[in-house]
Design a protein around this motif. Structure first.
Motif, mmCIF file in Angstrom:
data_model
loop_
_atom_site.group_PDB
_atom_site.id
_atom_site.type_symbol
_atom_site.label_atom_id
_atom_site.label_comp_id
_atom_site.label_asym_id
_atom_site.label_seq_id
_atom_site.Cartn_x
_atom_site.Cartn_y
_atom_site.Cartn_z
ATOM 1 N N LYS A 79 0.809 -1.220 0.000
ATOM 2 C CA LYS A 79 0.000 0.000 0.000
ATOM 3 C C LYS A 79 0.846 1.277 0.000
ATOM 4 O O LYS A 79 0.364 2.351 -0.358
ATOM 5 N N ILE A 80 2.103 1.169 0.422
ATOM 6 C CA ILE A 80 2.936 2.352 0.611
ATOM 7 C C ILE A 80 3.125 3.174 -0.671
ATOM 8 O O ILE A 80 2.992 4.412 -0.630
ATOM 9 N N PRO A 81 3.426 2.566 -1.831
ATOM 10 C CA PRO A 81 3.608 3.403 -3.027
ATOM 11 C C PRO A 81 2.390 4.271 -3.333
ATOM 12 O O PRO A 81 2.527 5.465 -3.632
ATOM 13 N N GLY A 82 1.204 3.700 -3.265
ATOM 14 C CA GLY A 82 -0.012 4.470 -3.522
ATOM 15 C C GLY A 82 -0.217 5.567 -2.504
ATOM 16 O O GLY A 82 -0.621 6.688 -2.848
ATOM 17 N N TRP A 83 0.078 5.275 -1.248
ATOM 18 C CA TRP A 83 -0.073 6.274 -0.186
ATOM 19 C C TRP A 83 0.881 7.447 -0.397
ATOM 20 O O TRP A 83 0.474 8.604 -0.297
ATOM 21 N N LEU A 84 2.144 7.148 -0.700
ATOM 22 C CA LEU A 84 3.131 8.209 -0.887
ATOM 23 C C LEU A 84 2.788 9.087 -2.089
ATOM 24 O O LEU A 84 2.931 10.315 -2.047
ATOM 25 N N LEU A 85 2.342 8.466 -3.158
ATOM 26 C CA LEU A 85 1.962 9.231 -4.349
ATOM 27 C C LEU A 85 0.741 10.096 -4.064
ATOM 28 O O LEU A 85 0.635 11.215 -4.583
ATOM 29 N N CYS A 128 3.711 7.210 7.486
ATOM 30 C CA CYS A 128 2.913 6.142 6.869
ATOM 31 C C CYS A 128 3.793 4.944 6.514
ATOM 32 O O CYS A 128 3.342 3.802 6.567
ATOM 33 N N ILE A 129 5.066 5.194 6.190
ATOM 34 C CA ILE A 129 6.002 4.079 5.944
ATOM 35 C C ILE A 129 6.299 3.350 7.247
ATOM 36 O O ILE A 129 6.316 2.117 7.309
ATOM 37 N N TRP A 130 6.525 4.128 8.293
ATOM 38 C CA TRP A 130 6.911 3.546 9.586
ATOM 39 C C TRP A 130 5.769 2.768 10.228
ATOM 40 O O TRP A 130 5.972 1.682 10.787
ATOM 41 N N SER A 131 4.555 3.310 10.142
ATOM 42 C CA SER A 131 3.424 2.707 10.854
ATOM 43 C C SER A 131 2.584 1.769 10.004
ATOM 44 O O SER A 131 1.827 0.965 10.540
ATOM 45 N N LEU A 132 2.697 1.884 8.675
ATOM 46 C CA LEU A 132 1.837 1.138 7.741
ATOM 47 C C LEU A 132 0.361 1.423 8.015
ATOM 48 O O LEU A 132 -0.482 0.531 7.910
ATOM 49 N N LYS A 133 0.068 2.684 8.341
ATOM 50 C CA LYS A 133 -1.312 3.080 8.617
ATOM 51 C C LYS A 133 -1.741 4.212 7.683
ATOM 52 O O LYS A 133 -1.010 5.194 7.494
ATOM 53 N N PHE A 134 -2.948 4.057 7.135
ATOM 54 C CA PHE A 134 -3.502 5.050 6.216
ATOM 55 C C PHE A 134 -3.830 6.363 6.927
ATOM 56 O O PHE A 134 -3.959 7.406 6.282
ATOM 57 N N MET A 135 -3.919 6.308 8.252
ATOM 58 C CA MET A 135 -4.312 7.471 9.040
ATOM 59 C C MET A 135 -3.488 8.710 8.665
ATOM 60 O O MET A 135 -4.025 9.814 8.553
ATOM 61 N N TRP A 136 -2.191 8.540 8.447
ATOM 62 C CA TRP A 136 -1.316 9.680 8.161
ATOM 63 C C TRP A 136 -1.604 10.272 6.790
ATOM 64 O O TRP A 136 -1.487 11.476 6.594
ATOM 65 N N VAL A 137 -1.985 9.423 5.857
ATOM 66 C CA VAL A 137 -2.388 9.918 4.539
ATOM 67 C C VAL A 137 -3.670 10.738 4.675
ATOM 68 O O VAL A 137 -3.803 11.816 4.094
ATOM 69 N N GLY A 138 -4.613 10.206 5.455
ATOM 70 C CA GLY A 138 -5.880 10.904 5.662
ATOM 71 C C GLY A 138 -5.687 12.245 6.351
ATOM 72 O O GLY A 138 -6.321 13.239 5.976
ATOM 73 N N LEU A 139 -4.811 12.280 7.364
ATOM 74 C CA LEU A 139 -4.563 13.539 8.076
ATOM 75 C C LEU A 139 -3.907 14.571 7.158
ATOM 76 O O LEU A 139 -4.256 15.752 7.182
ATOM 77 N N HIS A 140 -2.955 14.124 6.351
ATOM 78 C CA HIS A 140 -2.306 15.048 5.423
ATOM 79 C C HIS A 140 -3.294 15.576 4.393
ATOM 80 O O HIS A 140 -3.302 16.776 4.079
#
Length: 223
Positions: A79-85, A128-140
């Motif tokens: 999931k990380i590549p999609g989250w970072l992008l 999001c890389i460290w935790s593997l949680k979508f929460m950080w993507v959502g907050l950003h």
């Protein structure tokens, strides 16, 4: 509620409808990027807008294929590549807005906003890389869309500057909020069209209105 899988022989595509609708969102984002690339306009904003749509398209494409379709085989790191992008796509749009408001707000506020946006972009990516949680993507995304883009959008509308641009951006934000509510409350019309798929309909509308705002901006600033 996860959507059903589709089996093609021994190959499983998990959450098939979610994967498919993500791919359709990617196609939409890439199509809008192509349309914008044919327009003239202020070069810095144009490049950032193209980055926004290309990153968004790549995010939803990889999110659908790696983050849903084959997550069972690849695990959460897929999931990380999609989250970072996704984080990058929102950051690019934040930079567009900062370019527009920079001449109309105090320099200290502009520098603070730019520094905060950059710090949150970097920290959200790391977390999001460290935790593997979508929460950080959502907050950003929440910070970028509601506070920075939305907040400065209201400011610019009240100043009667780039009004149509920010009106369309706000419609895009509104549809993104609806998509987030549907996803959070798991509002699912049916098994084969669950809350993920339903939210993607409104994300598609959001992408469309951000495109309309981007097109308006390039048309206003063209030579």
């Amino acid at each position: 509620m996860k959507g059903p899988s589709l089996f093609i022989g021994s190959l499983e595509i998990a959450e098939f409808m979610g994967t498919l609708t993500d791919i359709l969102l990617a196609i939409l984002a890439f199509y809008f990027a192509k349309k914008l690339s044919a327009l003239n306009g202020e070069s810095g904003s144009r490049k950032l807008l193209l980055w926004h749509f290309y990153l968004l398209g790549s995010s939803t494409l990889l999110g659908g294929i790696l983050g849903h379709g084959f997550l069972y085989a690849l695990g959460m790191p897929a999931k990380i590549p999609g989250w970072l992008l996704s984080i990058g796509s929102v950051f690019a749009l934040e930079l567009v807005v900062l370019r527009l408001v920079g001449a109309h707000i105090p320099k200290r506020l502009y520098l603070f906003s730019a520094a905060l946006a950059t710090a949150l972009f970097i920290s959200s990516s790391i977390l999001c890389i460290w935790s593997l949680k979508f929460m950080w993507v959502g907050l950003h995304t929440g910070f970028g869309l509601l506070l920075l883009i939305g907040g400065y959008g209201i400011f610019m509308i009240r100043k009667k500057l780039f009004v149509k641009v920010f009106q369309r951006f706000w419609l895009g934000i509104g549809f993104s909020v609806i998509a987030a509510v549907i996803f959070a409350l798991k509002l699912a019309p049916m098994e084969w069209f669950n809350h993920l798929d339903f939210s993607h309909v409104f994300l598609g509308l959001s992408i469309w209105y951000f495109y309309l705002g981007a097109r308006e901006l390039l048309q206003i600033t063209r030579n």
